[in-house]
Design an enzyme around this catalytic site. Structure first.
Site, PDB file in Angstrom:
ATOM      1  N   GLU A 256       0.781  -1.350   0.098  1.00 57.60           N
ATOM      2  CA  GLU A 256       0.259  -0.021   0.131  1.00 57.60           C
ATOM      3  C   GLU A 256       0.682   1.276   0.033  1.00 57.60           C
ATOM      4  OE1 GLU A 256      -3.710   2.050   2.228  1.00 57.60           O
ATOM      5  OE2 GLU A 256      -2.635   0.619   3.444  1.00 57.60           O
TER       6      GLU A 256
ATOM      7  N   ASP B 130      -0.546  -4.982   3.333  1.00 57.39           N
ATOM      8  CA  ASP B 130      -1.239  -3.799   3.966  1.00 57.39           C
ATOM      9  C   ASP B 130      -0.248  -3.725   5.315  1.00 57.39           C
ATOM     10  OD1 ASP B 130      -2.394  -1.689   4.952  1.00 57.39           O
ATOM     11  OD2 ASP B 130      -4.250  -2.317   4.376  1.00 57.39           O
TER      12      ASP B 130
ATOM     13  N   ILE C  22      -0.688  -2.019   7.935  1.00 63.36           N
ATOM     14  CA  ILE C  22      -1.883  -1.586   8.843  1.00 63.36           C
ATOM     15  C   ILE C  22      -3.002  -1.603   7.854  1.00 63.36           C
ATOM     16  CG2 ILE C  22      -2.603  -0.137  10.567  1.00 63.36           C
ATOM     17  CD1 ILE C  22       0.127   0.555  11.391  1.00 63.36           C
ATOM     18  N   ASP C  23      -3.881  -2.462   8.058  1.00 63.19           N
ATOM     19  CA  ASP C  23      -5.470  -2.258   7.524  1.00 63.19           C
ATOM     20  C   ASP C  23      -6.273  -1.810   8.871  1.00 63.19           C
ATOM     21  OD1 ASP C  23      -7.407  -2.197   5.787  1.00 63.19           O
ATOM     22  OD2 ASP C  23      -7.953  -4.255   6.486  1.00 63.19           O
TER      23      ASP C  23
ATOM     24  N   THR D 255      -6.080   1.952   9.458  1.00 64.87           N
ATOM     25  CA  THR D 255      -5.163   2.964  10.300  1.00 64.87           C
ATOM     26  C   THR D 255      -6.033   4.004  10.709  1.00 64.87           C
ATOM     27  OG1 THR D 255      -3.807   2.756   8.082  1.00 64.87           O
ATOM     28  CG2 THR D 255      -3.525   4.916   9.416  1.00 64.87           C
TER      29      THR D 255
ATOM     30  N   ASP E  43      -5.689  -4.703   1.060  1.00 59.07           N
ATOM     31  CA  ASP E  43      -6.713  -4.858   2.111  1.00 59.07           C
ATOM     32  C   ASP E  43      -7.478  -6.422   2.072  1.00 59.07           C
ATOM     33  OD1 ASP E  43      -6.562  -2.116   2.576  1.00 59.07           O
ATOM     34  OD2 ASP E  43      -7.769  -1.443   0.977  1.00 59.07           O
TER      35      ASP E  43
END
Length: 313
Positions: free
Chosen positions: A78, A98, A100-101, A103, A240
């Site tokens: 990402e 990802d 941090i999915d 955020t 994601d």
């Protein structure tokens, strides 16, 4: 093509890597709670699309570890894409990440935060790990090897047979507002949620309820658990969902297009439109619920740049 690779080796490495990245996220969360560190920025001049220093640091760490361990593999991330690096999608093993999915959850201290690490081979998602460090939940799956929570609990929770999947009116449906708040997008999403919930005598589907975690990966994992029946979202991205798609499929669920145009084939991971249905005794019941969703999903634009070898808008 995936059968020629040792998917269990890739899965084991991805689990270790997700745990290492998860520790970074947990440490950063503790620092945020103590009022130190971690600035966040707004991406693309969109105040609802956030990125933090931790997003960037975690992706950099994951990318470095993958390059050291599998130097011939490709990478789509990402934050790498956000920096303007063009993705090329081929049949070669490709890690889609990802860092941090969720955020926005991370920024606010809400625990529904996950690192998502997926692997495609021959353009097919075959390995997926979604780790939620603040809740100590690690979801993992490899094609043909089943899906698990914390490496020991087989998914879905309902074993050996998941409960019947009937009408949409008997379902809990997960979805999200998303980061695109333009009227032509958000108004259609809200109207669809309205239709899912309102009474049948008023042309609604009268589903049991709506759930939102703030994370596409976690939403999909609730489908893999079997505690959510349907997940629909338009506007999220391949990083994601790729890892969690493997987890849903290995739990017995299906992931098809979340577009207004019905298509029972496995979803194109670059389409930005996803519809997942939990495990059931038969695929016909899953597709029946999917069709009920397709009947009410409106046409919503989710633009993107073309991905060479991938999805053409």
């Amino acid at each position: 093509m995936a059968e020629t690779h040792d998917l269990t080796e890739f899965l084991s490495f991805a689990i270790t890597l997700a745990q290492e990245a998860g520790k970074m996220i947990k440490d950063a969360t503790e620092n945020r709670m103590s009022g130190t560190g971690n600035q966040f920025l707004v991406k693309y001049d969109n105040p609802t699309d956030l990125v933090t220093e931790t997003d960037q640091a975690v992706e950099k760490y994951i990318k470095k570890r993958l390059a050291e361990t599998y130097p011939d593999h490709r990478f789509i991330g990402e934050e790498t894409m956000a920096e303007g690096v063009d993705a090329v999608f081929t049949d070669e093993p490709t890690w889609i990440v990802d860092p941090i999915d969720g955020t926005t959850n991370f920024v606010h201290g809400h625990p529904f935060v996950a690192v998502s690490i997926g692997l495609t081979i021959g353009k097919e998602p075959v390995v997926g790990v979604v780790y939620c460090p603040l809740m100590n939940e690690l979801f993992s799956a490899a094609k043909g090897h089943g899906a698990f929570l914390n490496q020991s609990i087989r998914l879905p929770f309902f074993q050996p047979t998941p409960p019947p999947l009937g009408d949409l009116s008997q379902c809990v449906v997960a979805t999200e507002a998303g980061s695109d708040r333009s009227p032509e997008v958000i108004d259609k999403k809200i109207e669809t949620i309205h239709t899912i919930l309102k009474q049948k005598q008023h042309n609604g589907k009268e589903a049991h309820s709506i759930r939102c975690t703030g994370s596409a990966a976690i939403n999909l994992c609730t489908v893999a658990k079997g505690v959510v029946d349907v997940y629909w979202e338009v506007g999220c991205w391949e990083w994601d969902v790729v890892a969690a798609i493997v987890i849903v499929r290995e739990s017995g669920g299906i992931v098809v297009t979340g577009s207004h145009q019905p298509d029972p084939a496995p979803v194109n991971i670059f389409s930005r439109k996803y519809l997942a249905i939990r495990a059931a005794q038969d695929e016909n019941s899953q597709l029946n619920v999917a069709q009920q969703m397709w009947d009410i999903i409106p046409e919503i634009t989710a633009p993107r740049k073309a991905v060479p070898g991938g999805f053409e808008p």
